[in-house]
Design a protein around this motif. Structure first.
Motif, short mmCIF file in Angstrom:
data_model
loop_
_atom_site.label_atom_id
_atom_site.label_comp_id
_atom_site.label_asym_id
_atom_site.label_seq_id
_atom_site.Cartn_x
_atom_site.Cartn_y
_atom_site.Cartn_z
N GLY A 1 8.79 6.98 7.83
CA GLY A 1 7.94 6.00 8.50
C GLY A 1 6.46 6.29 8.31
N PRO A 2 5.62 5.54 9.01
CA PRO A 2 4.17 5.75 8.92
C PRO A 2 3.80 7.19 9.30
N GLY A 3 2.85 7.75 8.57
CA GLY A 3 2.41 9.10 8.88
C GLY A 3 3.12 10.18 8.07
N THR A 4 4.09 9.80 7.25
CA THR A 4 4.81 10.77 6.43
C THR A 4 3.89 11.27 5.31
N SER A 5 3.90 12.58 5.07
CA SER A 5 3.09 13.09 3.95
C SER A 5 3.90 12.96 2.66
N GLY B 1 11.37 3.28 3.46
CA GLY B 1 10.17 3.44 4.27
C GLY B 1 9.69 2.10 4.77
N GLY B 2 8.67 2.13 5.64
CA GLY B 2 8.13 0.88 6.17
C GLY B 2 8.04 0.94 7.68
N ARG C 1 0.83 -1.21 0.00
CA ARG C 1 0.00 0.00 0.00
C ARG C 1 0.86 1.25 0.00
N GLY C 2 1.81 1.31 0.93
CA GLY C 2 2.65 2.49 1.06
C GLY C 2 3.49 2.73 -0.18
N ASP D 1 2.09 -0.91 19.80
CA ASP D 1 3.43 -0.58 19.28
C ASP D 1 3.68 -1.11 17.86
N GLU D 2 2.61 -1.54 17.18
CA GLU D 2 2.83 -2.24 15.91
C GLU D 2 3.17 -1.35 14.72
N ALA D 3 3.04 -0.04 14.88
CA ALA D 3 3.52 0.84 13.80
C ALA D 3 5.02 1.09 13.96
#
Lengths: 137, 539
Positions: A114-118, A93-94, A20-21, B350-352
């Motif tokens: 990481g997660p949440g990056t625009s 990423g990941g 997805r990412g 904590d899984e992210a």
């Protein structure tokens, strides 16, 4: 002078199938005006490095959520350098624990998103780095 | 009292939606929003079309199964975690296998480098499977295994390990995911081409129908479709479209619908929009019941009952302010319970950041226990039933999901729709819209694009060291040295022969694993016959 479009390769090394990412970033960079090659998943570092050279890209984006990044990212970056891609900007990423980031940077991964990056954050980073490194080419 | 009428008052958003690309939500719902008399659509719990629950008394007799997905490192460590969960009141197991096992490679394959024991437990051979269940009586527990491309091989190992413990095949309880179609759509642990994979899926289902009456032969999964970016309606529609494809494939083998359908189970995600999720689960039950009865002529009510596992949604967890995730998980788990799930996995906060720590896993399990014993949500059946909004939304999601099913039908079914890339493109578009909505601030994600902290407290996370891979590879080498390799060659030849014929592969696989042929060796034999799939990269 006509400006050359930034060429980006997005790939997933290893066996992780969470794409997805990688797909969202690929599409976002394309919508930001870059030329994006999405190489897909289940690739070896060798396959990614070869593709990066053949496609003559400026940037390689690696993505991994399985926890294998400490093996796969440094190996891919090293192979890209060895095969003549010394100027290629490698980013990742990941799901990457923060404590792993210094070692990844040491190994030639310029930044980890990481997660949440625009998408804008990634676009800006690429543009800044390529502008800084423009004389290298 | 304000002077302005409600419609004149300014609202904080131009448009309210359930989730990005989801339904538009009105200010208030009334009886006028529920089409027709409604009562016969909704029915009583335990009665067709099962909108309210598949059982007449919901959780009043028995709570859902609290089933935490777990597996990491080698079988020794995972066995220890299972025993810990068992002691803490977990009532069912759910095995996470590492990616090489899922994709048909041994731990010493070049593609396995770095992956061994990370996303799950490393299982190469029956020797590992036996050790995984040491001191856990397989005749007494129920086990769910997330395994798809290699499902027939791993099920064969489970059967062999259980029988070595003295358990009987017919008494084994559990689930094998065995849902290959969603792997091409979303999760991507496919190995063989779709047509060959469908044959393996139906081999497993047919084998279970005849030999393992208490086993769920498939878990048709919307979870990964949702995780890949689908909306609630897409998750519902595409999952049931896959379900239809499996029913048709089984009937094409000449099997009568009621002989296998009661063993079909499902797996869905729960997002944070609680009421949309409740409506989705209610709509899904009603849709599947109608499809099975009206389209496939099922007569056994068990064939019409949508039984499903829920996992709270991993994608919604944030790396920023990770403790906030406990709240997200609690809301999602509440939605799953209000929606009437049969089993539930709650994610760890904590899984992210990494694989979950033991502490985080315990909080996740405790969340379910709090909902079960303190919230009261489990004490009456379908507590949201009759809410104007929830009943309206149930109907809307059903309409939208049925439209996706008709679209897929029009293409010739799920397999064709996947081959044409239709489902993948629809989901990728939704995933992209979601990202744009977050980037623009239209979708608020607390701690990510609003209410941001400068510096987050980071919890301790689990680490899997490189010695795990070395140990597993060492074990594998010893196994290859010690087993009867002539026997292994013979059983692998038999696997090739059966794969090339019309026979069910399961008996040959059970013989193969008993000779300690590995997952990688058996998969290689199957690749010899079926070839290997590479996906067309669809953006």
């Amino acid at each position: 002078m006509q400006e050359k479009k930034t060429r980006v390769l997005i790939a997933k090394p290893g066996l992780d199938g969470h794409d997805r990412g990688a797909k969202v970033v690929a599409r976002g960079l394309r919508d930001a005006g870059m030329e994006v090659v999405y190489l897909g998943l289940r690739l070896t570092p060798e396959q990614i490095a070869d593709a990066a050279i053949q496609e003559d890209v400026d940037v390689v984006g690696l993505d991994c959520l399985s926890g294998a990044h400490m093996v796969l990212f440094p190996r891919t970056a090293q192979l890209i350098r060895e095969r003549g891609g010394r100027n290629i900007l490698v980013i990742g990423g990941g799901i990457i624990p923060r404590k792993d980031i210094p070692a990844l940077k040491e190994a030639g991964i310029a930044e980890i998103f990481g997660p949440g990056t625009s998408i804008d954050t990634i676009v800006e980073f690429i543009n800044d780095r390529l502008a800084d490194g423009a004389n290298d080419k | 009292m304000p002077d302005a009428t409600p419609s004149e008052m300014t609202e904080r958003k131009k448009i309210f939606r359930t989730t990005v690309d989801g339904n538009v939500v009105k200010r208030v719902y009334t009886a006028d929003d529920i089409e027709g008399p409604g009562q016969e659509d909704t029915g009583a719990p335990g009665e067709y079309p099962f909108t309210r629950h598949i059982m007449p008394n919901g959780y009043r007799s028995r709570l859902w199964t609290m089933r935490q997905y777990a597996g990491f490192a080698t079988v020794e460590e995972t066995n220890q975690r299972y025993r810990y969960l068992y002691r803490n009141g977990q009532t069912g197991f759910s095995v996470a296998f590492h990616l090489p096992t899922q994709e048909g490679y041994d731990s010493d394959h070049p593609l396995s480098a770095g992956e061994v024991g990370r996303c799950g437990v490393a299982v190469d051979s029956l020797a590992d499977m036996e050790r995984l269940w040491q001191d856990i009586p397989l005749a007494e527990v129920s086990t769910s295994m997330t395994i798809n491309a290699t499902a027939p091989v791993i099920l064969a190992m489970y059967i062999a390990a259980a029988e070595k413990q003295g358990a009987k095949r017919r008494e084994l309880r559990g689930t094998v995911q065995n849902d290959i179609l969603k792997e091409y759509i979303a999760r991507n642990t496919y190995t063989f081409a779709p047509a060959a994979s469908m044959r393996l899926v139906t081999d497993v289902c047919a084998y279970c129908a005849r030999n393992m009456p208490r086993w769920n032969s498939i878990s048709i999964s919307g979870y990964h479709i949702r995780e890949a970016g689908a909306t609630a309606a897409q998750e519902a529609g595409f999952t049931l479209a896959n379900g239809i494809a499996y029913v048709k494939a089984m009937m094409a083998r000449g099997m009568e619908v009621d002989s296998f359908a009661p063993q079909f189970s499902f797996f869905f995600a729960a997002y944070t929009n609680v009421l949309e999720e409740v409506a989705k689960f209610r709509a899904l039950r009603r849709m599947w019941a109608r499809i099975m009865k009206e389209r496939f002529g099922a007569k056994d009510p068990r064939s019409m009952m949508l039984r499903y596992h829920v996992q709270t949604d991993g994608f919604t967890l944030t790396a920023q302010q990770p403790l906030n995730n406990t709240v997200r998980v609690a809301l999602q788990a509440l939605a799953a319970v209000l929606g009437g799930c049969q089993s539930l996995h709650t994610n760890s906060y904590d899984e992210a950041l990494a694989l979950p720590s033991e502490e985080a896993v315990q909080v996740a399990l405790r969340t379910q226990q709090i909902i079960a014993h303190e919230s009261g949500a489990a004490d009456t059946v379908d507590p949201m039933g009759g809410s104007y909004y929830v009943e309206w939304l149930t109907g809307e999601l059903e309409k939208k999901a049925m439209a996706y099913i008709r679209e897929v039908d029009g293409m010739g079914g799920a397999l064709r729709a996947i081959e044409q890339g239709y489902i993948q493109r629809e989901i990728a578009a939704s995933a992209y819209h979601y990202q744009l909505a977050v980037d623009s601030g239209e979708q608020v994600v607390v701690g990510v694009n609003e209410f941001v902290n400068e510096d987050d407290h980071l919890p301790e996370t689990l680490e899997i060291g490189p010695e795990v891979e070395q140990r597993q590879v060492q074990k594998l080498r010893e196994l290859r040295r010690e087993r009867d390799n002539d026997k292994v060659s013979a059983v692998l030849e038999q696997v090739r022969r059966v794969a090339a014929s019309d026979e069910n592969v399961m008996p040959a696989l059970i013989e193969a694993v008993k000779a300690y042929a590995t997952v990688g060796e058996i998969s290689a034999a199957l690749r010899d016959v079926f070839g290997e799939y590479r996906e067309p990269s669809i953006l």
